[in-house]
Every structure is written in structure tokens, then in C-alpha cells.
Design a protein around this motif. Structure first.
Motif, PDB file in Angstrom:
ATOM      1  N   PHE A 116      35.646  34.640  35.494  1.00 14.32           N
ATOM      2  CA  PHE A 116      37.036  34.694  35.694  1.00 14.32           C
ATOM      3  C   PHE A 116      37.632  35.376  34.577  1.00 14.32           C
ATOM      4  CE2 PHE A 116      40.679  33.550  37.964  1.00 14.32           C
ATOM      5  CZ  PHE A 116      41.547  33.221  36.782  1.00 14.32           C
ATOM      6  N   PRO A 117      38.371  36.338  34.822  1.00 12.38           N
ATOM      7  CA  PRO A 117      38.661  37.274  36.190  1.00 12.38           C
ATOM      8  C   PRO A 117      37.565  37.508  36.590  1.00 12.38           C
ATOM      9  CG  PRO A 117      40.246  37.907  34.684  1.00 12.38           C
ATOM     10  CD  PRO A 117      39.235  36.737  33.695  1.00 12.38           C
ATOM     11  N   TYR A 118      37.630  37.689  38.120  1.00 12.23           N
ATOM     12  CA  TYR A 118      36.241  37.555  38.885  1.00 12.23           C
ATOM     13  C   TYR A 118      35.510  39.047  38.652  1.00 12.23           C
ATOM     14  CZ  TYR A 118      38.061  33.542  41.100  1.00 12.23           C
ATOM     15  OH  TYR A 118      38.684  32.426  41.287  1.00 12.23           O
ATOM     16  N   ASN A 119      34.415  38.979  38.752  1.00  7.17           N
ATOM     17  CA  ASN A 119      33.532  40.371  38.430  1.00  7.17           C
ATOM     18  C   ASN A 119      33.285  41.059  39.753  1.00  7.17           C
ATOM     19  OD1 ASN A 119      32.022  38.010  38.558  1.00  7.17           O
ATOM     20  ND2 ASN A 119      30.153  39.148  38.398  1.00  7.17           N
ATOM     21  N   GLU A 154      44.760  32.839  42.327  1.00  6.09           N
ATOM     22  CA  GLU A 154      45.668  33.645  41.325  1.00  6.09           C
ATOM     23  C   GLU A 154      45.433  35.057  41.563  1.00  6.09           C
ATOM     24  OE1 GLU A 154      44.769  32.063  37.480  1.00  6.09           O
ATOM     25  OE2 GLU A 154      45.576  30.008  38.007  1.00  6.09           O
ATOM     26  N   PRO A 155      45.893  35.366  42.726  1.00  5.86           N
ATOM     27  CA  PRO A 155      45.752  36.948  43.081  1.00  5.86           C
ATOM     28  C   PRO A 155      47.007  37.660  42.352  1.00  5.86           C
ATOM     29  CG  PRO A 155      46.536  35.834  45.135  1.00  5.86           C
ATOM     30  CD  PRO A 155      45.906  34.866  44.053  1.00  5.86           C
ATOM     31  N   GLY A 192      46.191  29.913  51.583  1.00  5.94           N
ATOM     32  CA  GLY A 192      46.618  30.838  50.624  1.00  5.94           C
ATOM     33  C   GLY A 192      48.093  30.979  50.327  1.00  5.94           C
ATOM     34  N   PRO A 193      48.415  31.764  49.352  1.00  2.00           N
ATOM     35  CA  PRO A 193      47.650  32.555  48.613  1.00  2.00           C
ATOM     36  C   PRO A 193      47.232  32.411  47.558  1.00  2.00           C
ATOM     37  CG  PRO A 193      50.078  32.921  48.217  1.00  2.00           C
ATOM     38  CD  PRO A 193      50.141  31.933  49.169  1.00  2.00           C
ATOM     39  N   GLY A 194      47.333  30.978  46.789  1.00  2.00           N
ATOM     40  CA  GLY A 194      46.887  30.905  45.580  1.00  2.00           C
ATOM     41  C   GLY A 194      47.662  31.394  44.437  1.00  2.00           C
ATOM     42  N   GLU A 195      48.980  31.286  44.394  1.00  2.00           N
ATOM     43  CA  GLU A 195      49.675  32.092  43.377  1.00  2.00           C
ATOM     44  C   GLU A 195      49.484  31.212  42.148  1.00  2.00           C
ATOM     45  OE1 GLU A 195      53.985  34.023  43.929  1.00  2.00           O
ATOM     46  OE2 GLU A 195      53.829  31.988  45.418  1.00  2.00           O
ATOM     47  N   VAL A 221      49.455  27.866  49.500  1.00  2.00           N
ATOM     48  CA  VAL A 221      48.994  27.159  48.232  1.00  2.00           C
ATOM     49  C   VAL A 221      49.454  27.974  47.116  1.00  2.00           C
ATOM     50  CG1 VAL A 221      46.842  26.945  47.178  1.00  2.00           C
ATOM     51  CG2 VAL A 221      46.872  26.775  49.605  1.00  2.00           C
ATOM     52  N   TRP A 222      50.013  27.307  46.102  1.00  2.00           N
ATOM     53  CA  TRP A 222      50.332  27.674  44.617  1.00  2.00           C
ATOM     54  C   TRP A 222      49.892  26.608  43.590  1.00  2.00           C
ATOM     55  CZ3 TRP A 222      54.241  26.805  48.108  1.00  2.00           C
ATOM     56  CH2 TRP A 222      55.436  25.858  47.911  1.00  2.00           C
TER      57      TRP A 222
END
Length: 567
Positions: A116-119, A154-155, A192-195, A221-222
Motif C-alpha cells: 500500500f499504495p497498491y502495486n 482511499e481512492p 464505496g467509495p472509501g474516501e 463508505v468513508w
């Protein structure tokens, strides 16, 4: 935040701060027992990566918390969070434990990646991973309580970083991935969005795109991760509701699936602040952040034994009946419940130092005198166990003519949590015998209010028996004093005009059938009573009443559930 390296955790700690101030004394927390807020569902009891397999954590430590929801990594996870040497906590691997504890879980799909951050590699790689993860869930045909897929984490903060800017906008990615999931699984909710932090403009853009593309989340979602973010919860929920209204959308549940900063997640009084904020704002579920070790209920356990914060959540887990109104003053705040069947008011509070007061109104329902037990936690942090909370005092109070008492609490510590347990001086049941359906784990059904239902609520629309993703059932986590056969009286409504049936199983045992003759008082008026015998072990037991469930061929007709009473 999402599992991350120790360096990232340190940077966030430096950014968000660590300590709470020692707040001023002389404040009053008011508890209005006669003003109901919502049914008790233990909204704040859950965590990110809170549960691992085996005895990490033990079910015996999970049961008393009455956990609501967890967010766990997907099947096949490679995520190595916080310096972990091997992946953990696979959602399908822990599903049995989560369900046995009476909780549900979201599956965080991007945690299939190792870092994370994602690969991120490519769209072809991501879509292949999504297909594999979703197919694994669909194939897990005995797994219930999967509340949804979380497409990304966390986009707003890492989508561009993770993908190198080569995967398009996040709104377009959400739409594409949503449709990829639906091509395989048409029923499991998508959330989502998972802020990483609530932002009006970002959320408005996201919801507008989701509406226009037919890809609306089932749950919003946040995260609330800054110091004292609990102060912002109500404003953020209000803003999101205004966005929904402006777009002509129905209101959906809100999940704060990571809360509390690194410096505050292990402070008992901060946990109480979040509990109070989430209950007032009408949040559906909230999960403690995973900053450190996985599988520890997010620091509530150390070596599988309680820390100080555990006891704040244990008191919160003991709440039953209805959440009632609390009115904070300055930093003194709390969450309170009233259970008419148990004749009990349970107030969990904290946040100020020195001498303060808890004033409780509406106590005429408990008689002219009440017993008040005051307890507190210590402030031991994450790596020190606390075997039990401290009983500060036990006293008898005369209820004033206006139905109130005022309890002075001296020598408060702003970081510790406190509990007031208020009961009549006589006639209190020795153990909880009645369990309201609206307080239980409700899966693919809905809670409703009714003045003719015990406790003011019931569960209806227990309608589905198609497969493990859509089966409708209610799970009651009960705690009995001795192992023996109990009579279980089920209050229900059945307005179909014909007999209905549901399945009954407890502690993973064999299924039997409960019969509900038709009632004449209509839906929402639970006047029927069915009695069955159940053989329960001493301590916690899980009882499921189901229209549909794995291993059960399915109920007939329809019935609403009000409560169960053990005797």
C-alpha cells in the motif's frame, strides 16, 4: 487507514497528532431515558483486520462486544500491513468466526495486492483478480454474513499513485469494476467509495457518476481518521444526505469503516466519543482503524487478553434495548441505553477531567429508588492488559419527583472511560431473558418501529431463501447462566392468513422447524407466540431463526419477529 508500512503510520501520526488535552471539569452529561434514539445495534463495535483465524482473537473475547461489522481482506490476499511477514485475515477464512460472533463483514478487494499504495499492474491483471475473488465468494456456499464488496480503499488519496496515472479516472474505474463484479455476482452488495477523509466535492462527483452509470453503492463508505474526527461525523453525514437529496436518491446506510487516529485509537474516552457520535448521526456501522497488529480487535486485546479500551467496548456491548438521548457538555460525552425488560440504564461516558456530573432523567420507570454502580477503566494503552474495570462506588439514589437523579463523578481522567449502571433496588432479573429482534444480527431483512412491539421495534421482510448471499435470518446472541433445556417463547406476527414456518438452529447444530399460526392483528403487530425447547450451553449461544440459511431447505410463508424470551 488501510494496512500500510510502519513509515506511513509514523507520518500519519506526526500529521494527525497524538494526545488529547486534559479538559476542564465542572460539566454535566444529561441522559434522557424517555427519549429513544434508535435500537441498540452496537454500531461502533467492529474493526479493520480485527479478526484472524484460530484463536486470534478468541471467540470468548469477541462475544461480549456484540460486534457489528468487520472489514477484512479478500480471499487470496497478499497484503502485508504494518510490517507483517505474512498475509492474514482472509475474509472467507474468518467468516465462520465472524458469523459465530454475530457480526458481518465487508470484503476489501484491493487488499489482494501486497503493498500500500497498491502495486497495480494493469487493467487485465486487476479484472482477473476481481473475477477470482468474486468467484471464490460465490463458491463459498455455506458462508453467510458477507455484507458487501469494497471496490477500492482511499481512492481520493491513492488511485493515481497506485496506478501511476495510467488507469483512467477513479469514477470510470468504479463503473468498470462494478460491472465486472455484477457480471459474476448479481446480488452481493457493493460498497464505496472509501474516501480517506470526507470531501463534499469529491463525494458529489462520485455519487453523480454512480447515478448516471447505474452503479450506485449499497452502502456509503468513508473514513474518520484525524484526531477528534468524531466532532465532524454529524456534519459529514448531513452533507452526504444533502447530496443524496440533491440527486433525487434514496438514503442508503453509512459505514465509517476506519475511525480514530494512531494517537487516539487506544484511548478509552476517545472510543466513547466515537460511539456517541455514530449513534447520534444514524451511522449503520463503524470499524476501528488497523494501525498496528491484525487480529487483536484493533488493540482491544494484547496477548489475547483485554486492554483498558476493551472494557469501554464491553460496557457498550452490554447495552440492550434502545439507545437513548445523551446531551454532552464541553468534552463530557457518552452513549446510553435503556432496556425495559432488564430494568436497566447503561451509560458509558468520559472525556473530561476533574469533578463532573451525570444527570439522568426519565427514571420513574425504575421506581422511587435506584442502585447506581460507577466503574472506570484505566489508561493502559495497547501493550498492557487490564484484567477488569475498577468499581469506583455503589450507592442508592432516591429518584426526584421529576424522575431524575444527579450523580457526581469526582477525580475524572479525560482519557479513561466510565460506566454508570442504573437498576431498581429490587426486582431486577438475574440474567437477560428477553432479546429483542431489532437488537440482534439482521441479515437480508429489515428493522421497523411499532408501538405495539416490545421495545418499540421488530424485524420484518424476512423473505428470502434463495442462496447464502440472499438468505434472510435473524441471529440472537444469548448468554445463559447454566447449561440446560430452556423454553424459548417467540413473539411474532403472521398476517398471511395461513401458517408460516422458519428454521431454527443454535450453535451450528441441526435444524428444526418453528410453526407460526396466522395472527389477526396485521403486520407490525406481533401478537402471536410460539414456544420451542432449546438445549443451551452455559455462557454465550447463537440462535438463528431463518427463512433461508445454508443447510436448511427453506421456510414457508412469512412471519415478522419481535423478540425471544428464555425461561
Amino acid at each position: 487507514m488501510l494496512p500500510h508500512t510502519a513509515l506511513t503510520a509514523l507520518l500519519i501520526a506526526l500529521t494527525f497528532g497524538a494526545a488529547s488535552p486534559a479538559h476542564a471539569a465542572g460539566n454535566t452529561l444529561t441522559v434522557n431515558v424517555g427519549t429513544t434514539v434508535r435500537p441498540v445495534t452496537h454500531v461502533a463495535a467492529g474493526g479493520l483486520y480485527g479478526v484472524d483465524t484460530g484463536t486470534t482473537p478468541p471467540l470468548d473475547q469477541l462475544y461480549p462486544l456484540h460486534a457489528n461489522t468487520f472489514t477484512q481482506p479478500p480471499p487470496g490476499t497478499q497484503q502485508l500491513g504494518n510490517g507483517a511477514t505474512h498475509p492474514c485475515c482472509d475474509a472467507l477464512g474468518v467468516a465462520g468466526k465472524v458469523t459465530n460472533a454475530g457480526a458481518q463483514q465487508y470484503v476489501r478487494l484491493p487488499d489482494i495486492f501486497k503493498t500500500f499504495p497498491y502495486n497495480w499492474v494493469s487493467w487485465a491483471d486487476w479484472e482477473s483478480k476481481v473475477a477470482t475473488m468474486v468467484k471464490a465468494r460465490v463458491s463459498a456456499n455455506t458462508t453467510t454474513n458477507i455484507a458487501g464488496y469494497e471496490i477500492w480503499n482511499e481512492p481520493d488519496a491513492n488511485w493515481t499513485t497506485s496506478t501511476g496515472g495510467n488507469a483512467g479516472t477513479y469514477d470510470a474505474a468504479w463503473t468498470r469494476t462494478y460491472k465486472d463484479i455484477r457480471a459474476i455476482d448479481t446480488t452481493t452488495p457493493i460498497v464505496g467509495p472509501g474516501e480517506s477523509a470526507y470531501n463534499h466535492a469529491w463525494m458529489l462527483d462520485f455519487m453523480t457518476n454512480a447515478k448516471n452509470t447505474g452503479t450506485l453503492p449499497a452502502v456509503a463508505v468513508w473514513h474518520e481518521l484525524q484526531d477528534q474526527s468524531y466532532q465532524n461525523v454529524q456534519a459529514h453525514v448531513n452533507d452526504f444526505r444533502a447530496i443524496e437529496t440533491s440527486l433525487g436518491l434514496a438514503h442508503i446506510p453509512v459505514s465509517i469503516n476506519e475511525y480514530a487516529s494512531t494517537g487516539q485509537v487506544d484511548q478509552p474516552s476517545v472510543a466513547v466519543h466515537y460511539m456517541a457520535a455514530f449513534e447520534r448521526a444514524g451511522v449503520h456501522d463503524a470499524e476501528r482503524a488497523y494501525w498496528y497488529e491484525a487480529g487483536t480487535l484493533n488493540g482491544l486485546l494484547y496477548n489475547n487478553q483485554p486492554t483498558a479500551s476493551y472494557w469501554a467496548y464491553k460496557w457498550y456491548g452490554d447495552q440492550s434495548g434502545n439507545i437513548v438521548q445523551t446531551v454532552p457538555q464541553s468534552w463530557l460525552d457518552g452513549v446510553a441505553s435503556y432496556d425495559a425488560s432488564r430494568k436497566q440504564v447503561n451509560v458509558v461516558f468520559g472525556g473530561d477531567s476533574g469533578s463532573n456530573t451525570v444527570r439522568v432523567t426519565g427514571l420513574g420507570v425504575l421506581g422511587s429508588q435506584v442502585k447506581v454502580t460507577l466503574s472506570r477503566t484505566e489508561n493502559t494503552g495497547r501493550h498492557t492488559n487490564e484484567a477488569a474495570p475498577v468499581t469506583v462506588s455503589t450507592a442508592t439514589y432516591t429518584v426526584a419527583s421529576d424522575g431524575s437523579i444527579s450523580v457526581p463523578v469526582s477525580g475524572m481522567d479525560a482519557v479513561k472511560a466510565y460506566q454508570l449502571l442504573i437498576t431498581p433496588t429490587s426486582g431486577v432479573p438475574s440474567w437477560q431473558q428477553t432479546y429483542e429482534a431489532e437488537n440482534a444480527t439482521v441479515v437480508n431483512a429489515n428493522r421497523f418501529t411499532s408501538t405495539s412491539a416490545s421495545g418499540g421495534g421488530y424485524v420484518g421482510q424476512i423473505d428470502n431463501n434463495t442462496d447464502m448471499r440472499t438468505d434472510s435470518f435473524v441471529d440472537f446472541l444469548v448468554n445463559v447462566p447454566t447449561a440446560k433445556t430452556y423454553t424459548m417463547a417467540i413473539k411474532y406476527a403472521n398476517a398471511t392468513g395461513a401458517t408460516a414456518t422458519q428454521g431454527l438452529a443454535y450453535n451450528g447444530g441441526a435444524w428444526s422447524t418453528v410453526t407460526y399460526p396466522a395472527t389477526s392483528s396485521g403486520w407490525g403487530h406481533p401478537t402471536g407466540q410460539a414456544s420451542v425447547s432449546v438445549n443451551l450451553k452455559a455462557g454465550y449461544n447463537m440462535i438463528r431463526l431463518a427463512k433461508g440459511s445454508p443447510g436448511f431447505s427453506g421456510g414457508t410463508g412469512y412471519a415478522e419477529l419481535d423478540s425471544i424470551t428464555l425461561s
